[in-house]
Design an enzyme around this catalytic site. Structure first.
Site, mmCIF file in Angstrom:
data_model
loop_
_atom_site.group_PDB
_atom_site.id
_atom_site.type_symbol
_atom_site.label_atom_id
_atom_site.label_comp_id
_atom_site.label_asym_id
_atom_site.label_seq_id
_atom_site.Cartn_x
_atom_site.Cartn_y
_atom_site.Cartn_z
ATOM 1 N N SER A 8 0.342 -7.253 -9.525
ATOM 2 C CA SER A 8 1.502 -8.143 -9.499
ATOM 3 C C SER A 8 2.791 -7.350 -9.634
ATOM 4 O O SER A 8 2.843 -6.330 -10.305
ATOM 5 C CB SER A 8 1.410 -9.164 -10.626
ATOM 6 O OG SER A 8 2.534 -10.015 -10.558
ATOM 7 N N ARG A 59 4.464 -28.585 -4.008
ATOM 8 C CA ARG A 59 4.752 -27.773 -2.814
ATOM 9 C C ARG A 59 4.211 -28.483 -1.576
ATOM 10 O O ARG A 59 4.865 -28.535 -0.537
ATOM 11 C CB ARG A 59 4.090 -26.397 -2.907
ATOM 12 C CG ARG A 59 4.829 -25.417 -3.769
ATOM 13 C CD ARG A 59 4.422 -23.987 -3.425
ATOM 14 N NE ARG A 59 4.745 -23.076 -4.500
ATOM 15 C CZ ARG A 59 4.560 -21.766 -4.460
ATOM 16 N NH1 ARG A 59 4.032 -21.196 -3.389
ATOM 17 N NH2 ARG A 59 4.876 -21.009 -5.473
ATOM 18 N N GLU A 74 2.477 -18.728 -12.290
ATOM 19 C CA GLU A 74 3.695 -18.432 -11.492
ATOM 20 C C GLU A 74 4.154 -19.690 -10.723
ATOM 21 O O GLU A 74 5.339 -20.045 -10.744
ATOM 22 C CB GLU A 74 3.341 -17.289 -10.538
ATOM 23 C CG GLU A 74 4.355 -16.926 -9.481
ATOM 24 C CD GLU A 74 3.782 -15.880 -8.508
ATOM 25 O OE1 GLU A 74 3.334 -14.811 -8.953
ATOM 26 O OE2 GLU A 74 3.769 -16.142 -7.284
ATOM 27 N N GLY A 98 0.827 -1.212 0.000
ATOM 28 C CA GLY A 98 0.000 0.000 0.000
ATOM 29 C C GLY A 98 0.856 1.254 0.000
ATOM 30 O O GLY A 98 0.621 2.194 -0.772
ATOM 31 N N LYS A 101 -5.886 -12.495 -11.959
ATOM 32 C CA LYS A 101 -4.688 -12.498 -11.097
ATOM 33 C C LYS A 101 -4.463 -13.879 -10.479
ATOM 34 O O LYS A 101 -3.321 -14.337 -10.339
ATOM 35 C CB LYS A 101 -4.823 -11.436 -9.989
ATOM 36 C CG LYS A 101 -3.667 -11.428 -8.971
ATOM 37 C CD LYS A 101 -2.338 -11.132 -9.625
ATOM 38 C CE LYS A 101 -1.093 -11.095 -8.799
ATOM 39 N NZ LYS A 101 -0.973 -11.581 -7.501
ATOM 40 N N HIS A 151 -2.845 -15.900 -13.075
ATOM 41 C CA HIS A 151 -1.450 -15.433 -13.153
ATOM 42 C C HIS A 151 -0.615 -16.153 -12.092
ATOM 43 O O HIS A 151 0.475 -16.662 -12.360
ATOM 44 C CB HIS A 151 -1.418 -13.909 -12.940
ATOM 45 C CG HIS A 151 -0.059 -13.353 -12.624
ATOM 46 N ND1 HIS A 151 0.545 -13.492 -11.391
ATOM 47 C CD2 HIS A 151 0.827 -12.658 -13.390
ATOM 48 C CE1 HIS A 151 1.739 -12.911 -11.411
ATOM 49 N NE2 HIS A 151 1.929 -12.401 -12.609
ATOM 50 N N ASN A 152 -1.131 -16.214 -10.894
ATOM 51 C CA ASN A 152 -0.376 -16.854 -9.807
ATOM 52 C C ASN A 152 -0.243 -18.362 -10.029
ATOM 53 O O ASN A 152 0.782 -18.943 -9.700
ATOM 54 C CB ASN A 152 -1.037 -16.585 -8.456
ATOM 55 C CG ASN A 152 -0.735 -15.183 -7.950
ATOM 56 O OD1 ASN A 152 -0.419 -14.304 -8.739
ATOM 57 N ND2 ASN A 152 -0.832 -14.976 -6.658
HETATM 58 C C1 6PG Z 1 2.673 -11.228 -7.508
HETATM 59 C C2 6PG Z 1 2.774 -12.452 -6.654
HETATM 60 C C3 6PG Z 1 2.307 -12.186 -5.271
HETATM 61 C C4 6PG Z 1 2.672 -13.308 -4.297
HETATM 62 C C5 6PG Z 1 1.732 -14.496 -4.419
HETATM 63 C C6 6PG Z 1 2.333 -15.844 -4.248
HETATM 64 O O1 6PG Z 1 2.063 -11.362 -8.549
HETATM 65 O O2 6PG Z 1 3.217 -10.185 -7.157
HETATM 66 O O3 6PG Z 1 2.017 -13.472 -7.215
HETATM 67 O O4 6PG Z 1 0.962 -11.902 -5.346
HETATM 68 O O5 6PG Z 1 3.987 -13.628 -4.441
HETATM 69 O O6 6PG Z 1 0.745 -14.307 -3.471
HETATM 70 O O7 6PG Z 1 2.432 -16.199 -2.951
HETATM 71 P P1 6PG Z 1 2.567 -17.670 -2.406
HETATM 72 O O8 6PG Z 1 3.683 -18.325 -3.139
HETATM 73 O O9 6PG Z 1 2.933 -17.423 -0.977
HETATM 74 O O10 6PG Z 1 1.262 -18.361 -2.546
#
Ligand code: 6PG
Length: 482
Positions: A131, A290, A192, A20, A185, A188-189
């Site tokens: 993100s 994980r 990730e 924030g 989002k 996206h994660n």
């Molecule tokens: C982002 C990330 C961020 C955070 C995730 C993953 O886009 O900036 O995705 O939101 O790193 O929440 O967190 P975890 O690996 O702890 O689930």
């Protein structure tokens, strides 16, 4: 409202934690008059110590009164019940037409309910995925706002100013109605998670398979990051292999426990994909792996009962052209992971009537976000084609590259698995590709089995209707059920 307070600010931020505060400072850098509020007075004081002229407010009513109407208020508070608590406290102080933007990683179904609840009060609610972590928030994140389209116009300029830029274009766009911003989002994660696990598997192959040192791995990742695998995750992973623990002088990575944590967005991606029966196997296994890592002591106990760990030593003798082939397998799997995530977005968009624009989403992921990569430019081009492609694998150029890298990918995966390596994301990425390119599956057998034990019926090739058989009676004819 306090009549003596002047409404002079263009936007207010609730929640002055790392994200924030940095986002607020980013807005101020771009010339916007913004103000922050936090329930914790210490966080407000911390904002005052930052260079720049961003005021903090400790009183919620005064904070609200200082923002110009229609107000734009961004929440950056932990996802879950706190979001509801803040909304409950905040909404009686707001006026019709005001906009609340939840910038956290909220569960999209919660966002959906909040949108409806606040709409009844004449308030707009946006779920906006952000993100890029701390640095992204400060210098330019990728943002995925979803909600009422007309309300977006009030914040469009400010968001476009603070967003990361790719080829001069802002990494933010109106995503769609309802909770679509948070859904995008979430996916996206999920991507990730899968890419991170993929790089972890490549690390295992290089270290335990090829016997490479951390320094050598660093050099390889660095060189990959200069080619078609260029990406934020590759860049930071290369850095990690060059980072020493200042106390011991050893590589910090070698001292970190092999047990991974997560906050839930990956798991949600898998859960919600299954809700609409859309396969994202590489994301699923990344989440499961994980979770599997948490069984450290059990893994250690079982290790002595099997040859798996010692078998790994045999791989080295089998390797020729390893780095070149591994690069191909990583590229192939990278693309397969993105393809799975994008197909989920396409299918969710149809299921929930969101009209998501996959080209625009690829475009705003090209910079600022965690999954940004050189490949996103190709993906953006692929999804911009008219008529639209049904699936990323259907793009001619991408399809040709995958076809070219398929033999090396198969070789790396199959050889490594013969020598005891677990490659859940590599293998699932390949399986997904192979199944999606096979017009015939052995699934007819599943249908027969279901009908055998449960009379669940089956369909016949080239025939209308559903059928059932008395499987224990040889040569009994199929009975048409409907
Ligand atoms: C982002 C990330 C961020 C955070 C995730 C993953 O886009 O900036 O995705 O939101 O790193 O929440 O967190 P975890 O690996 O702890 O689930």
């Amino acid at each position: 409202m306090d009549a003596n307070v002047q409404a002079e600010f263009e936007l207010g931020m609730i929640g002055l934690g790392t994200m924030g505060r940095n986002l607020l400072l980013n807005m101020a850098d771009h010339g916007y008059k913004v103000i922050g509020y936090d329930k914790n007075p210490k966080q407000v004081e911390l904002l005052d110590t930052e260079p720049g002229e961003v005021p903090g407010e400790k009183d919620l009513a005064r904070f609200i009164a200082k923002i110009k109407t229609p107000r734009a208020i961004v929440l950056l508070v932990p996802a879950g019940k706190i979001v509801d608590a803040v909304i409950d406290e905040l909404s009686p102080l707001l006026d019709e037409g005001d906009l609340i933007i939840d910038g956290g990683n909220s569960k999209w179904t919660d966002t959906e309910e909040r949108v409806k609840k606040l709409e009844e009060k004449g308030l707009h609610f946006f779920g906006m995925g952000i993100s890029g972590g701390e640095e992204g928030a400060r210098k330019g994140p990728s943002m995925m706002p979803g909600g009422n389209k007309a309300a977006y116009e009030h914040v469009k300029n400010i968001l476009e100013s603070i967003a990361a830029k790719a080829k001069g274009e802002p990494c933010v766009t109106y995503i769609g109605p309802g909770a679509s911003g948070h859904y995008v989002k979430m996916v996206h994660n999920g991507i990730e998670y899968a890419i991170m696990q993929l790089l972890a598997e490549a690390y295992e192959l290089m270290k335990e398979g090829a016997g490479m040192s951390n320094k050598e791995i660093h050099e390889v990742l660095k060189s990959w990051n200069e080619g078609r695998l260029q990406s934020f995750l590759m860049e930071i992973t290369a850095d990690i292999f060059n980072y020493y623990d200042p106390e011991s002088g050893e590589y910090l990575l070698d001292k970190i426990l092999d047990v991974a944590k997560s906050k839930g967005t990956g798991k949600w991606t898998s859960q919600f994909a299954m809700d609409i029966n859309l396969p994202i196997p590489s994301i699923d296994v990344a989440v499961s792996t994980r979770d599997l890592s948490k069984y450290k002591s059990l893994r250690e106990k079982l290790e002595s009962r099997s040859r798996v760990a010692s078998d790994k030593k045999g791989l080295k003798a089998e390797l020729d052209n390893f780095q070149e082939e591994l690069e191909k397998a990583v590229y192939f799997s990278f693309v397969s992971v993105y393809a799975q995530g994008m197909f989920l977005l396409k299918t969710a968009s149809e299921a929930y009537d969101w009209n998501l624009n996959l080209a625009e989403i690829s475009k705003i992921w090209r910079s600022g976000c965690i999954i940004r990569s050189a490949f996103l430019e190709d993906m953006y081009q692929a999804f911009s084609a008219q008529p639209p492609i049904e699936h990323l694998f259907g793009d001619d150029e991408i399809g040709a590259k995958l076809q070219e890298d398929l033999p090396a990918t198969r070789k790396v995966i199959s050889t490594a698995m013969q020598f005891g390596f677990s490659l859940p994301v590599f293998a699932s990425a390949l399986n997904y590709y192979q199944s999606m390119h096979d017009g015939r599956m052995p699934t007819n057998l599943i249908q027969a089995q279901r009908d055998y034990f449960g009379a669940h019926t089956y369909e016949l090739k080239g025939e209308e209707g559903t059928y059932h058989s008395k499987w224990t009676e040889a040569f009994a004819p199929s009975i048409r059920i409907s």
